[in-house]
Design a protein around this motif. Structure first.
Motif, short mmCIF file in Angstrom:
data_model
loop_
_atom_site.label_atom_id
_atom_site.label_comp_id
_atom_site.label_asym_id
_atom_site.label_seq_id
_atom_site.Cartn_x
_atom_site.Cartn_y
_atom_site.Cartn_z
N ARG A 78 0.82 -1.21 0.00
CA ARG A 78 0.00 0.00 0.00
C ARG A 78 0.86 1.26 0.00
O ARG A 78 0.61 2.20 -0.76
CB ARG A 78 -0.94 -0.01 1.21
CG ARG A 78 -1.91 1.16 1.23
CD ARG A 78 -2.94 1.06 2.34
NE ARG A 78 -2.32 1.10 3.65
CZ ARG A 78 -2.40 0.11 4.54
NH1 ARG A 78 -3.05 -0.98 4.27
NH2 ARG A 78 -1.82 0.24 5.71
N LYS A 79 1.92 1.28 0.81
CA LYS A 79 2.80 2.45 0.88
C LYS A 79 3.52 2.68 -0.45
O LYS A 79 3.68 3.82 -0.89
CB LYS A 79 3.82 2.31 2.01
CG LYS A 79 3.21 2.37 3.38
CD LYS A 79 2.67 3.74 3.66
CE LYS A 79 2.18 3.85 5.09
NZ LYS A 79 1.69 5.18 5.41
N LEU A 80 3.97 1.60 -1.09
CA LEU A 80 4.62 1.75 -2.39
C LEU A 80 3.65 2.26 -3.44
O LEU A 80 4.00 3.09 -4.28
CB LEU A 80 5.24 0.43 -2.83
CG LEU A 80 6.52 0.01 -2.10
CD1 LEU A 80 6.94 -1.39 -2.53
CD2 LEU A 80 7.63 1.01 -2.35
N TYR A 81 2.42 1.80 -3.40
CA TYR A 81 1.41 2.24 -4.35
C TYR A 81 1.15 3.74 -4.20
O TYR A 81 1.00 4.46 -5.18
CB TYR A 81 0.11 1.44 -4.15
CG TYR A 81 -1.00 1.85 -5.08
CD1 TYR A 81 -0.99 1.46 -6.41
CD2 TYR A 81 -2.05 2.63 -4.63
CE1 TYR A 81 -2.01 1.83 -7.27
CE2 TYR A 81 -3.07 3.02 -5.48
CZ TYR A 81 -3.05 2.62 -6.80
OH TYR A 81 -4.06 3.00 -7.65
N GLN A 82 1.12 4.21 -2.95
CA GLN A 82 0.83 5.62 -2.66
C GLN A 82 2.05 6.53 -2.85
O GLN A 82 1.89 7.74 -2.87
CB GLN A 82 0.33 5.77 -1.23
CG GLN A 82 -0.98 5.08 -0.95
CD GLN A 82 -1.33 5.07 0.53
OE1 GLN A 82 -0.51 5.38 1.37
NE2 GLN A 82 -2.57 4.69 0.83
N SER A 83 3.22 5.96 -3.00
CA SER A 83 4.45 6.74 -3.00
C SER A 83 4.68 7.57 -4.26
O SER A 83 5.36 8.58 -4.22
CB SER A 83 5.65 5.83 -2.79
OG SER A 83 5.83 5.00 -3.94
N LYS A 87 10.62 1.48 -6.96
CA LYS A 87 9.91 0.56 -6.07
C LYS A 87 10.70 -0.73 -5.90
O LYS A 87 10.79 -1.26 -4.79
CB LYS A 87 8.50 0.27 -6.60
CG LYS A 87 7.56 1.44 -6.51
CD LYS A 87 6.22 1.13 -7.12
CE LYS A 87 5.32 2.34 -7.12
NZ LYS A 87 4.01 2.05 -7.72
N ILE A 88 11.26 -1.23 -6.99
CA ILE A 88 12.07 -2.44 -6.92
C ILE A 88 13.29 -2.21 -6.05
O ILE A 88 13.67 -3.06 -5.24
CB ILE A 88 12.45 -2.91 -8.34
CG1 ILE A 88 11.21 -3.40 -9.08
CG2 ILE A 88 13.52 -4.00 -8.29
CD1 ILE A 88 11.42 -3.67 -10.54
N ALA A 89 13.90 -1.03 -6.17
CA ALA A 89 15.07 -0.70 -5.36
C ALA A 89 14.70 -0.66 -3.87
O ALA A 89 15.46 -1.13 -3.03
CB ALA A 89 15.66 0.64 -5.79
N VAL A 90 13.53 -0.12 -3.57
CA VAL A 90 13.07 -0.07 -2.17
C VAL A 90 12.88 -1.48 -1.63
O VAL A 90 13.33 -1.81 -0.53
CB VAL A 90 11.76 0.74 -2.05
CG1 VAL A 90 11.13 0.56 -0.68
CG2 VAL A 90 12.01 2.21 -2.34
N ARG A 143 16.18 -3.12 -0.94
CA ARG A 143 16.81 -2.61 0.30
C ARG A 143 16.15 -3.20 1.53
O ARG A 143 16.82 -3.50 2.52
CB ARG A 143 16.75 -1.09 0.33
CG ARG A 143 17.71 -0.46 -0.67
CD ARG A 143 17.73 1.02 -0.58
NE ARG A 143 18.33 1.41 0.70
CZ ARG A 143 18.37 2.65 1.13
NH1 ARG A 143 17.84 3.62 0.41
NH2 ARG A 143 18.92 2.94 2.28
N ILE A 144 14.83 -3.38 1.49
CA ILE A 144 14.12 -4.00 2.62
C ILE A 144 14.61 -5.43 2.81
O ILE A 144 14.92 -5.85 3.93
CB ILE A 144 12.59 -3.97 2.39
CG1 ILE A 144 12.07 -2.53 2.49
CG2 ILE A 144 11.87 -4.86 3.41
CD1 ILE A 144 10.62 -2.37 2.04
N ILE A 145 14.70 -6.18 1.72
CA ILE A 145 15.17 -7.57 1.80
C ILE A 145 16.60 -7.63 2.32
O ILE A 145 16.93 -8.45 3.18
CB ILE A 145 15.04 -8.26 0.43
CG1 ILE A 145 13.55 -8.44 0.08
CG2 ILE A 145 15.76 -9.61 0.42
CD1 ILE A 145 13.29 -8.88 -1.34
#
Length: 69
Positions: A36-41, A48-51, A54-56
């Motif tokens: 949801r946060k990525l969709y709203q960003s 988005k893939i980079a984010v 980084r999370i992984i």
């Protein structure tokens, strides 16, 4: 002014409950929040893939014996 922010989450495990089922539900909840946060960003697909990468990477760096601390 006070802002509503989550400070900590306490999960109450039912007696005799299956901890793996609970972990799956929590993981699904977090995935939905991230989605949801990525969709709203308003980020591009590449951003988005980079984010997500980084999370992984961050989660893997905190993993000890199969558990994320």
């Amino acid at each position: 002014m006070y802002q509503n922010r989550i400070r900590h989450i306490v999960i109450h495990e039912p007696d005799g409950g299956d901890i793996h089922a609970l972990a799956d539900k929590v993981s699904e909840f977090h995935a939905e929040i991230i989605e949801r946060k990525l969709y709203q960003s308003g980020l591009t697909t590449e951003q988005k893939i980079a984010v997500i990468d980084r999370i992984i990477k961050e989660l893997k760096s905190r993993e000890i014996n199969g558990f994320i601390k």
